[in-house]
Scaffold this motif. Structure first.
Motif, PDB file in Angstrom:
ATOM      1  N   GLY A  76     -26.008 -45.528  34.112  1.00  0.00           N
ATOM      2  CA  GLY A  76     -24.800 -44.777  33.816  1.00  0.00           C
ATOM      3  C   GLY A  76     -23.559 -45.636  33.945  1.00  0.00           C
ATOM      4  O   GLY A  76     -23.621 -46.824  34.259  1.00  0.00           O
ATOM      5  N   PRO A  77     -22.393 -45.042  33.732  1.00  0.00           N
ATOM      6  CA  PRO A  77     -21.149 -45.795  33.840  1.00  0.00           C
ATOM      7  C   PRO A  77     -20.897 -46.214  35.292  1.00  0.00           C
ATOM      8  O   PRO A  77     -21.382 -45.580  36.226  1.00  0.00           O
ATOM      9  CB  PRO A  77     -20.088 -44.799  33.361  1.00  0.00           C
ATOM     10  N   PRO A  78     -20.122 -47.271  35.487  1.00  0.00           N
ATOM     11  CA  PRO A  78     -19.845 -47.724  36.850  1.00  0.00           C
ATOM     12  C   PRO A  78     -19.062 -46.678  37.642  1.00  0.00           C
ATOM     13  O   PRO A  78     -18.296 -45.907  37.081  1.00  0.00           O
ATOM     14  CB  PRO A  78     -19.023 -49.001  36.658  1.00  0.00           C
ATOM     15  N   ALA A  79     -19.270 -46.683  38.942  1.00  0.00           N
ATOM     16  CA  ALA A  79     -18.612 -45.706  39.814  1.00  0.00           C
ATOM     17  C   ALA A  79     -17.157 -46.064  40.079  1.00  0.00           C
ATOM     18  O   ALA A  79     -16.361 -45.211  40.455  1.00  0.00           O
ATOM     19  CB  ALA A  79     -19.370 -45.590  41.123  1.00  0.00           C
ATOM     20  N   ARG A  80     -16.777 -47.334  39.910  1.00  0.00           N
ATOM     21  CA  ARG A  80     -15.396 -47.742  40.173  1.00  0.00           C
ATOM     22  C   ARG A  80     -14.938 -48.741  39.119  1.00  0.00           C
ATOM     23  O   ARG A  80     -15.722 -49.304  38.375  1.00  0.00           O
ATOM     24  CB  ARG A  80     -15.293 -48.362  41.571  1.00  0.00           C
TER      25      ARG A  80
END
Length: 90
Positions: free
Chosen positions: A81-85
């Protein structure tokens, strides 16, 4: 293969059929190993989603129905998934 026919084949044959189904069809799941360890069939590998993992487990249980083995899974989610930060570039 009809369920009545499945019971006539040894577990090794059914495991090989499961491997083929994972590699072909809609799955295309080449990163999952299927191993027979005593009375346990072990599924090991990395999959992209929880839904994919559940589908693989459903397929394994259907393919091995009527065979006196347990199905165990060590299927890890890849977390693609997309990065958390926010990533800072220098």
């Amino acid at each position: 293969m009809p369920l009545g026919e499945q019971a006539a084949y040894p577990v090794e044959y059914r495991i090989e059929h499961l491997r083929e189904r994972l590699a072909k069809d809609d799955m295309g799941e080449l990163g999952v190993r299927v191993e027979l360890r005593g009375a346990t069939v072990l599924l090991v590998g990395v999959v992209q989603t929880a839904e994919r993992r559940d589908e693989i487990l459903r397929l394994a249980r259907a393919e091995l129905a009527g065979v006196p083995v347990r199905v165990r899974a060590d299927l890890v989610l890849s977390g693609a998934g997309p990065p958390a930060r926010h990533e800072e570039l220098w």
